[in-house]
Write a protein that holds these residues in place. Structure first.
Motif, mmCIF file in Angstrom:
data_model
loop_
_atom_site.group_PDB
_atom_site.id
_atom_site.type_symbol
_atom_site.label_atom_id
_atom_site.label_comp_id
_atom_site.label_asym_id
_atom_site.label_seq_id
_atom_site.Cartn_x
_atom_site.Cartn_y
_atom_site.Cartn_z
ATOM 1 N N THR A 61 0.836 -1.202 0.000
ATOM 2 C CA THR A 61 0.000 0.000 0.000
ATOM 3 C C THR A 61 0.877 1.261 0.000
ATOM 4 O OG1 THR A 61 -0.321 -0.116 2.405
ATOM 5 C CG2 THR A 61 -2.003 -1.133 1.039
ATOM 6 N N GLU A 62 2.065 1.178 0.581
ATOM 7 C CA GLU A 62 2.978 2.340 0.525
ATOM 8 C C GLU A 62 3.414 2.601 -0.917
ATOM 9 O OE1 GLU A 62 3.649 0.120 3.344
ATOM 10 O OE2 GLU A 62 2.337 1.639 4.197
ATOM 11 N N ILE A 63 3.479 1.520 -1.696
ATOM 12 C CA ILE A 63 3.888 1.703 -3.097
ATOM 13 C C ILE A 63 2.810 2.500 -3.838
ATOM 14 C CG2 ILE A 63 4.370 0.428 -5.242
ATOM 15 C CD1 ILE A 63 5.866 -1.615 -3.448
ATOM 16 N N GLY A 64 1.577 2.417 -3.341
ATOM 17 C CA GLY A 64 0.516 3.285 -3.872
ATOM 18 C C GLY A 64 0.567 4.683 -3.280
ATOM 19 N N ILE A 65 0.863 4.753 -1.980
ATOM 20 C CA ILE A 65 0.754 6.039 -1.258
ATOM 21 C C ILE A 65 1.913 6.989 -1.560
ATOM 22 C CG2 ILE A 65 0.864 7.061 1.075
ATOM 23 C CD1 ILE A 65 -0.688 4.478 2.034
ATOM 24 N N TYR A 66 3.150 6.498 -1.489
ATOM 25 C CA TYR A 66 4.308 7.404 -1.610
ATOM 26 C C TYR A 66 4.273 8.263 -2.881
ATOM 27 C CZ TYR A 66 7.227 6.187 2.468
ATOM 28 O OH TYR A 66 7.736 6.057 3.744
ATOM 29 N N LEU A 69 1.869 11.100 -2.500
ATOM 30 C CA LEU A 69 2.370 12.082 -1.527
ATOM 31 C C LEU A 69 3.505 12.921 -2.149
ATOM 32 C CD1 LEU A 69 2.389 13.090 1.469
ATOM 33 C CD2 LEU A 69 4.106 11.344 1.915
ATOM 34 N N LEU A 70 4.409 12.240 -2.846
ATOM 35 C CA LEU A 70 5.532 12.955 -3.475
ATOM 36 C C LEU A 70 5.011 14.001 -4.452
ATOM 37 C CD1 LEU A 70 7.964 9.985 -4.315
ATOM 38 C CD2 LEU A 70 8.161 11.603 -2.432
ATOM 39 N N TYR A 71 4.023 13.590 -5.243
ATOM 40 C CA TYR A 71 3.501 14.510 -6.255
ATOM 41 C C TYR A 71 2.838 15.711 -5.593
ATOM 42 C CZ TYR A 71 1.340 16.360 -10.412
ATOM 43 O OH TYR A 71 0.986 17.197 -11.436
ATOM 44 N N GLU A 72 2.163 15.446 -4.473
ATOM 45 C CA GLU A 72 1.482 16.546 -3.792
ATOM 46 C C GLU A 72 2.478 17.496 -3.113
ATOM 47 O OE1 GLU A 72 -1.546 15.587 -0.869
ATOM 48 O OE2 GLU A 72 -1.618 17.683 -0.244
ATOM 49 N N ILE A 73 3.415 16.934 -2.365
ATOM 50 C CA ILE A 73 4.247 17.848 -1.545
ATOM 51 C C ILE A 73 5.511 18.317 -2.277
ATOM 52 C CG2 ILE A 73 3.358 16.904 0.623
ATOM 53 C CD1 ILE A 73 6.100 15.576 1.066
ATOM 54 N N LYS A 74 5.880 17.603 -3.322
ATOM 55 C CA LYS A 74 7.077 17.958 -4.106
ATOM 56 C C LYS A 74 8.294 18.226 -3.196
ATOM 57 C CE LYS A 74 4.438 19.377 -8.090
ATOM 58 N NZ LYS A 74 3.286 18.579 -7.651
ATOM 59 N N PRO A 75 8.751 17.182 -2.510
ATOM 60 C CA PRO A 75 9.849 17.376 -1.563
ATOM 61 C C PRO A 75 11.128 17.816 -2.263
ATOM 62 C CG PRO A 75 9.501 15.042 -1.948
ATOM 63 C CD PRO A 75 8.382 15.763 -2.643
ATOM 64 N N GLN A 76 11.819 18.733 -1.636
ATOM 65 C CA GLN A 76 13.116 19.169 -2.172
ATOM 66 C C GLN A 76 14.234 18.374 -1.511
ATOM 67 O OE1 GLN A 76 13.161 21.674 -4.781
ATOM 68 N NE2 GLN A 76 11.143 20.723 -4.626
ATOM 69 N N THR A 77 13.892 17.759 -0.362
ATOM 70 C CA THR A 77 14.856 16.914 0.343
ATOM 71 C C THR A 77 14.133 15.661 0.844
ATOM 72 O OG1 THR A 77 16.071 18.872 1.122
ATOM 73 C CG2 THR A 77 16.450 16.813 2.308
ATOM 74 N N ILE A 78 14.698 14.503 0.519
ATOM 75 C CA ILE A 78 14.199 13.243 1.093
ATOM 76 C C ILE A 78 15.356 12.629 1.879
ATOM 77 C CG2 ILE A 78 13.342 10.907 0.643
ATOM 78 C CD1 ILE A 78 12.040 11.906 -1.906
ATOM 79 N N ILE A 79 15.081 12.310 3.140
ATOM 80 C CA ILE A 79 16.085 11.627 3.968
ATOM 81 C C ILE A 79 15.460 10.317 4.422
ATOM 82 C CG2 ILE A 79 17.361 11.675 6.153
ATOM 83 C CD1 ILE A 79 17.309 14.761 5.965
ATOM 84 N N TYR A 229 -3.992 9.977 3.211
ATOM 85 C CA TYR A 229 -3.126 8.888 2.743
ATOM 86 C C TYR A 229 -3.139 7.709 3.717
ATOM 87 C CZ TYR A 229 -1.461 12.246 -0.659
ATOM 88 O OH TYR A 229 -1.395 13.155 -1.685
ATOM 89 N N GLN A 230 -3.163 8.036 4.997
ATOM 90 C CA GLN A 230 -3.087 6.989 6.027
ATOM 91 C C GLN A 230 -4.221 5.956 5.878
ATOM 92 O OE1 GLN A 230 -0.568 7.019 8.931
ATOM 93 N NE2 GLN A 230 -1.252 4.978 8.451
ATOM 94 N N ASP A 231 -5.403 6.450 5.497
ATOM 95 C CA ASP A 231 -6.572 5.558 5.456
ATOM 96 C C ASP A 231 -7.056 5.274 4.038
ATOM 97 O OD1 ASP A 231 -6.408 5.696 8.214
ATOM 98 O OD2 ASP A 231 -7.950 7.239 8.406
ATOM 99 N N MET A 232 -6.210 5.544 3.070
ATOM 100 C CA MET A 232 -6.630 5.354 1.671
ATOM 101 C C MET A 232 -7.041 3.911 1.380
ATOM 102 S SD MET A 232 -5.212 6.849 -1.792
ATOM 103 C CE MET A 232 -5.934 8.367 -1.319
ATOM 104 N N TYR A 233 -6.363 2.962 2.034
ATOM 105 C CA TYR A 233 -6.670 1.536 1.792
ATOM 106 C C TYR A 233 -7.337 0.915 3.016
ATOM 107 C CZ TYR A 233 -3.622 2.499 -2.136
ATOM 108 O OH TYR A 233 -3.067 3.057 -3.271
ATOM 109 N N GLY A 234 -8.252 1.675 3.632
ATOM 110 C CA GLY A 234 -8.872 1.255 4.886
ATOM 111 C C GLY A 234 -8.126 1.898 6.037
ATOM 112 N N SER A 243 1.291 7.062 11.161
ATOM 113 C CA SER A 243 2.652 7.587 11.103
ATOM 114 C C SER A 243 2.972 8.332 9.818
ATOM 115 C CB SER A 243 3.653 6.459 11.322
ATOM 116 O OG SER A 243 3.678 5.621 10.208
ATOM 117 N N ILE A 244 1.955 8.720 9.084
ATOM 118 C CA ILE A 244 2.216 9.647 7.965
ATOM 119 C C ILE A 244 1.917 11.019 8.545
ATOM 120 C CG2 ILE A 244 1.612 10.313 5.608
ATOM 121 C CD1 ILE A 244 0.689 7.422 5.155
#
Ligand SMILES: C[S@@+](CC[C@H](N)C(=O)[O-])C[C@H]1O[C@@H](n2cnc3c(N)ncnc32)[C@H](O)[C@@H]1O
Length: 248
Positions: A61-66, A69-79, A229-234, A243-244
């Motif tokens: 489900t994270e493979i669906g969520i990430y 989320l990336l597209y929405e927030i457009k992170p400039q830094t991922i750690i 995002y947390q509850d997208m798949y139930g 934890s998102i």
């Protein structure tokens, strides 16, 4: 329903969900709509799951969520703390590139010998050897101060989660950034019982949700769960319960 109506309904649902999407930890429960036995099946082959042939240890489900989320927030830094085989770092780099997002990616691991050669060769990801018990050596505060926002910080090493969250909270996480603590799903750790060689990691892993809840209780105003995002798949339909987290 005709496809046009489905699109309209999806837009409507999205607006409804987004209206009250950010929720305090006190309003959330440590449970999931995906029952414990499901995780046995979802995790059985998790080490066979790959991206470009490199192990990708994210939940289905994270493979669906990430990517959403990336597209929405457009992170400039991922750690990401816990780089492992490098699959997630390369996957994030590909996602950002496909979306035209110019972000910097850092993958930290205590043992970089675990990296696949193809990940090592990927110059888009900065893989750093380091111990998350000593984050000030890996990311000194003055280094973090130069990292552009928004940030997406992911804890995926199952070590010292409170200190890791505190470190990034004290050294730069700001409004609009996201913090994700992986593998807080208690059902998942139950399903792994007996299959996990490292008893100590098993113990720490199964405590993650409790540790996170205690930490969040002290940061209830600043870190809210993104239920969209947390509850997208139930409810908590993820390896990562409650934890998102979006920083406010
Ligand atoms: C679950 S794996 C990470 C999976 C990876 N993020 C992915 O999605 O494919 C956890 C990793 O954390 C690393 N790790 C364990 N203890 C650590 C520590 N003290 N500091 C940094 N990394 C650590 C392990 O070596 C392992 O590679």
């Amino acid at each position: 329903m005709a496809y046009q109506e489905i699109i309209q309904e999806a837009k409507h649902q999205k607006e409804l969900l987004k209206a009250d999407r950010f929720v305090k930890i006190s309003a959330r429960e440590d449970k999931s709509d995906l029952p414990a036995p499901v995780w046995e099946h979802l995790l059985k082959n998790s080490m066979l799951q790959s991206w470009k042939g490199i192990i990708l240890n994210k939940g289905v489900t994270e493979i669906g969520i990430y990517p959403m989320l990336l597209y929405e927030i457009k992170p400039q830094t991922i750690i990401e703390i816990g780089a492992f085989n490098g699959g997630s770092g390369v996957w994030f780099a590909d996602c950002l590139e496909m979306m035209g997002i110019k972000g910097n990616i850092y993958g930290v691991d205590i043992d970089l010998s675990l990296l696949d050669e193809r990940a090592k060769a990927d110059s888009r990801v900065n893989f750093l050897q380091g111990d998350c018990n000593k984050l000030n050596e890996v990311f000194p505060p003055e280094m973090l101060a130069g990292f552009p926002h928004p940030w997406l910080v992911i804890e995926d090493a199952h070590v010292n989660l409170v200190a890791v969250a505190d470190y990034f909270d004290n050294n730069g996480l700001q409004s609009g950034d996201y913090l994700i603590i992986e593998d807080t799903n208690k059902y998942m750790w139950e399903a792994w019982q007996g299959n996990w060689e490292d008893g100590e990691e098993m113990k720490k892993g199964s405590q993650k949700m409790d540790d996170l809840r205690s930490w969040l209780k002290n940061h209830e105003q600043e870190y809210l769960i993104d239920s969209y995002y947390q509850d997208m798949y139930g409810y908590n339909g993820s390896k990562n319960w409650n934890s998102i987290l979006k920083r406010f």
